[in-house]
Design a protein around this motif. Structure first.
Motif, mmCIF file in Angstrom:
data_model
loop_
_atom_site.group_PDB
_atom_site.id
_atom_site.type_symbol
_atom_site.label_atom_id
_atom_site.label_comp_id
_atom_site.label_asym_id
_atom_site.label_seq_id
_atom_site.Cartn_x
_atom_site.Cartn_y
_atom_site.Cartn_z
ATOM 1 N N LEU A 1 0.831 -1.201 0.000
ATOM 2 C CA LEU A 1 0.000 0.000 0.000
ATOM 3 C C LEU A 1 0.870 1.257 0.000
ATOM 4 C CD1 LEU A 1 -2.758 1.364 0.174
ATOM 5 C CD2 LEU A 1 -2.686 1.083 2.659
ATOM 6 N N ALA A 2 1.887 1.263 0.847
ATOM 7 C CA ALA A 2 2.734 2.455 0.975
ATOM 8 C C ALA A 2 3.412 2.812 -0.343
ATOM 9 C CB ALA A 2 3.769 2.243 2.077
ATOM 10 N N GLN A 3 3.970 1.828 -1.037
ATOM 11 C CA GLN A 3 4.667 2.134 -2.282
ATOM 12 C C GLN A 3 3.689 2.613 -3.354
ATOM 13 O OE1 GLN A 3 6.330 -1.788 -2.579
ATOM 14 N NE2 GLN A 3 5.056 -2.393 -4.306
ATOM 15 N N ALA A 4 2.460 2.097 -3.334
ATOM 16 C CA ALA A 4 1.464 2.528 -4.323
ATOM 17 C C ALA A 4 1.073 3.988 -4.103
ATOM 18 C CB ALA A 4 0.222 1.637 -4.231
ATOM 19 N N VAL A 5 0.900 4.384 -2.851
ATOM 20 C CA VAL A 5 0.552 5.777 -2.554
ATOM 21 C C VAL A 5 1.704 6.701 -2.912
ATOM 22 C CG1 VAL A 5 -0.012 7.408 -0.703
ATOM 23 C CG2 VAL A 5 -1.130 5.171 -0.781
ATOM 24 N N SER A 6 2.930 6.294 -2.572
ATOM 25 C CA SER A 6 4.091 7.120 -2.897
ATOM 26 C C SER A 6 4.271 7.257 -4.404
ATOM 27 C CB SER A 6 5.348 6.531 -2.253
ATOM 28 O OG SER A 6 5.324 6.680 -0.851
ATOM 29 N N LYS A 7 4.106 6.170 -5.126
ATOM 30 C CA LYS A 7 4.215 6.225 -6.583
ATOM 31 C C LYS A 7 3.171 7.148 -7.202
ATOM 32 C CE LYS A 7 6.159 1.640 -7.636
ATOM 33 N NZ LYS A 7 5.874 0.326 -8.277
ATOM 34 N N CYS B 1 -9.765 0.495 0.872
ATOM 35 C CA CYS B 1 -10.493 0.023 -0.311
ATOM 36 C C CYS B 1 -9.745 0.400 -1.585
ATOM 37 C CB CYS B 1 -11.913 0.587 -0.314
ATOM 38 S SG CYS B 1 -12.956 -0.128 0.958
ATOM 39 N N SER B 2 -8.497 -0.044 -1.644
ATOM 40 C CA SER B 2 -7.688 0.134 -2.852
ATOM 41 C C SER B 2 -7.227 -1.239 -3.330
ATOM 42 C CB SER B 2 -6.471 1.025 -2.565
ATOM 43 O OG SER B 2 -5.597 0.400 -1.647
ATOM 44 N N LYS C 1 -12.842 -5.068 3.012
ATOM 45 C CA LYS C 1 -13.175 -4.010 2.062
ATOM 46 C C LYS C 1 -14.681 -3.980 1.795
ATOM 47 C CE LYS C 1 -8.663 -4.455 -0.195
ATOM 48 N NZ LYS C 1 -7.910 -4.674 -1.442
ATOM 49 N N GLU C 2 -15.264 -5.164 1.642
ATOM 50 C CA GLU C 2 -16.701 -5.261 1.375
ATOM 51 C C GLU C 2 -17.512 -4.708 2.547
ATOM 52 O OE1 GLU C 2 -19.815 -6.212 -1.223
ATOM 53 O OE2 GLU C 2 -17.653 -6.376 -1.563
ATOM 54 N N LYS C 3 -17.053 -4.963 3.752
ATOM 55 C CA LYS C 3 -17.741 -4.463 4.950
ATOM 56 C C LYS C 3 -17.751 -2.932 4.958
ATOM 57 C CE LYS C 3 -19.444 -5.038 9.218
ATOM 58 N NZ LYS C 3 -20.719 -5.746 9.508
ATOM 59 N N ILE C 4 -16.629 -2.332 4.611
ATOM 60 C CA ILE C 4 -16.559 -0.873 4.539
ATOM 61 C C ILE C 4 -17.517 -0.346 3.486
ATOM 62 C CG2 ILE C 4 -15.089 1.073 3.847
ATOM 63 C CD1 ILE C 4 -12.740 -0.377 5.194
ATOM 64 N N LYS D 1 -10.563 0.997 -5.880
ATOM 65 C CA LYS D 1 -9.793 1.547 -6.994
ATOM 66 C C LYS D 1 -8.310 1.495 -6.654
ATOM 67 C CE LYS D 1 -13.230 4.918 -8.640
ATOM 68 N NZ LYS D 1 -13.462 6.351 -8.947
ATOM 69 N N SER D 2 -7.476 1.731 -7.641
ATOM 70 C CA SER D 2 -6.050 1.820 -7.374
ATOM 71 C C SER D 2 -5.770 3.096 -6.580
ATOM 72 C CB SER D 2 -5.258 1.857 -8.682
ATOM 73 O OG SER D 2 -5.440 3.099 -9.344
ATOM 74 N N CYS D 3 -4.652 3.120 -5.883
ATOM 75 C CA CYS D 3 -4.280 4.312 -5.119
ATOM 76 C C CYS D 3 -4.126 5.521 -6.033
ATOM 77 C CB CYS D 3 -2.989 4.058 -4.354
ATOM 78 S SG CYS D 3 -3.149 2.873 -3.005
ATOM 79 N N GLU D 4 -3.596 5.293 -7.219
ATOM 80 C CA GLU D 4 -3.453 6.395 -8.162
ATOM 81 C C GLU D 4 -4.816 6.960 -8.553
ATOM 82 O OE1 GLU D 4 -1.105 7.434 -12.300
ATOM 83 O OE2 GLU D 4 -1.707 5.363 -11.926
ATOM 84 N N GLU D 5 -5.773 6.096 -8.823
ATOM 85 C CA GLU D 5 -7.115 6.563 -9.180
ATOM 86 C C GLU D 5 -7.761 7.307 -8.010
ATOM 87 O OE1 GLU D 5 -8.925 3.380 -12.331
ATOM 88 O OE2 GLU D 5 -8.505 2.626 -10.326
ATOM 89 N N ILE D 6 -7.574 6.807 -6.807
ATOM 90 C CA ILE D 6 -8.150 7.454 -5.623
ATOM 91 C C ILE D 6 -7.604 8.869 -5.472
ATOM 92 C CG2 ILE D 6 -8.161 7.428 -3.092
ATOM 93 C CD1 ILE D 6 -8.296 4.334 -3.304
ATOM 94 N N ILE D 7 -6.288 9.009 -5.594
ATOM 95 C CA ILE D 7 -5.677 10.329 -5.422
ATOM 96 C C ILE D 7 -6.089 11.280 -6.539
ATOM 97 C CG2 ILE D 7 -3.468 11.561 -5.483
ATOM 98 C CD1 ILE D 7 -2.268 9.257 -3.861
ATOM 99 N N ILE D 8 -6.094 10.798 -7.773
ATOM 100 C CA ILE D 8 -6.505 11.651 -8.896
ATOM 101 C C ILE D 8 -7.955 12.092 -8.730
ATOM 102 C CG2 ILE D 8 -7.014 11.645 -11.375
ATOM 103 C CD1 ILE D 8 -4.478 9.942 -11.750
ATOM 104 N N ASP D 9 -8.825 11.181 -8.316
ATOM 105 C CA ASP D 9 -10.233 11.529 -8.089
ATOM 106 C C ASP D 9 -10.362 12.613 -7.021
ATOM 107 O OD1 ASP D 9 -11.067 9.712 -9.962
ATOM 108 O OD2 ASP D 9 -11.792 8.220 -8.525
ATOM 109 N N ILE D 10 -9.587 12.493 -5.948
ATOM 110 C CA ILE D 10 -9.640 13.479 -4.875
ATOM 111 C C ILE D 10 -9.236 14.856 -5.387
ATOM 112 C CG2 ILE D 10 -8.477 14.215 -2.736
ATOM 113 C CD1 ILE D 10 -8.413 11.211 -1.939
ATOM 114 N N ILE D 11 -8.153 14.909 -6.126
ATOM 115 C CA ILE D 11 -7.666 16.200 -6.628
ATOM 116 C C ILE D 11 -8.652 16.804 -7.630
ATOM 117 C CG2 ILE D 11 -5.832 17.344 -7.922
ATOM 118 C CD1 ILE D 11 -5.101 16.500 -5.035
#
Length: 316
Positions: A29-35, A197-198, A208-211, A289-299
């Motif tokens: 997870l950490a490397q995906a967010v950093s990337k 949920c990434s 993830k499903e519970k969330i 979603k992927s971490c990249e998609e999550i961050i892009i969606d937020i921005i």
């Protein structure tokens, strides 16, 4: 557009930090967010030194982006993990569950950025004097161990009280929350539940499903009577725990009851007997979603929100 001083401090593209969630915040997870342009965090939790050393090694094999390690100060291995982050020259350390004061000078001497979680104005001011680089201001909306004050009320008070960057945590899962946090005076946000949920998160699919199936009132607080409140999703375990709390069962018995519950939820997917730590924003999350998609969606959503505010300002 959102290049804040936190981005400059941590050398990241977006002012978004991933929460240090035990069992969840692994190197994957950490490397995906950093990337993706944020700051990924490896959670040390109660893991021993060599386990976290291996996590750091695996992350560095996959990215050269900045990252951090979260150290829970109540862990029996906290001193060992402090030794490790200095040995490994980890760029950033975040801390929780205590005051990191006795470690600050050593971490700083190793060139490490120190960013503690703070639940009060007084502690934020004290740690600023002791030399921390920024503070994570966590409201009671967050998942896991929490304080009593809300993000909405606490962030502006601490932003007024300190000159170092402030990172808002608790209640942020999308661009609206991100923009609101900046409006409150924060220089960035820490996000936990949304990143569970990434696709890169190793948490069990049941977790993830519970969330994703959660509604607005499903994130409740257990452990208030013990002085260590924890926000989790309702299930069979929380019902049993709360009933024992009402009966005044001793702290030691409650602590024994809760031992290992997070692990069986995250790793084994036991949604009846596990401790499903998640914030109140769980009700906003309905996809993986992927971490990249999550961050892009937020921005992108924050940019839309900013345009809307500009339109309102113009009276349109």
């Amino acid at each position: 557009m959102f290049n804040t001083r936190l981005c400059e401090l941590l050398n990241i593209k977006y002012p978004i930090i991933q929460g240090g969630m035990a069992w969840v915040a692994t190197h994957e997870l950490a490397q995906a967010v950093s990337k993706a342009g944020g700051l990924g965090i490896i959670a040390a939790g109660n893991a021993p030194k060599e386990v976290i050393r291996e996590e750091i090694k695996k992350l560095r094999e996959n990215t050269d982006k900045p990252f951090g390690v979260n150290i829970m100060l109540m862990s029996p291995f906290a001193d060992d993990i402090m030794d490790l982050v200095c040995e490994e020259k980890v760029p950033v350390v975040t801390t929780g569950a205590g005051n990191p004061g006795k470690y600050i000078n050593r971490l700083k001497s190793c060139g490490i950025k120190v960013i503690p979680v703070v639940p009060t104005v007084a502690l934020a001011k004290r740690l600023e004097r002791e030399g921390v680089d920024a503070v994570i201001v966590e409201g009671t909306e967050a998942g896991g161990h929490i304080g009593e004050l809300t993000t909405m009320s606490l962030v502006p008070q601490i932003s007024n009280a300190v000159d170092i960057p402030v990172i808002a945590a608790g209640g942020v899962a999308d661009g609206r929350g991100f923009l609101a946090a900046l409006s409150l005076g924060a220089d960035g946000v820490q996000i936990g539940t949304r990143f569970v949920c990434s696709t890169e998160c190793i948490a069990h699919d049941n977790y993830k499903e519970k969330i994703m199936k959660s509604k607005d009132r499903d994130a409740i607080v257990t452990g208030r009577s013990t002085g260590y409140p924890v926000r989790v999703l309702k299930n069979k375990f929380t019902k049993e725990y709360l009933e024992l709390e009402k009966k005044g069962v001793p702290f030691e018995e409650l602590e024994k009851l809760g031992a290992g519950r997070l692990r069986i939820a995250v790793m084994e997917g036991d949604m009846d007997n596990g401790s499903i730590m998640a914030g109140q924003v769980a009700g906003l999350i309905n996809d993986v979603k992927s971490c990249e998609e999550i961050i892009i969606d937020i921005i992108k959503e924050a940019e839309v929100g900013l345009d809307r505010l500009e339109s309102l300002k113009r009276g349109e």
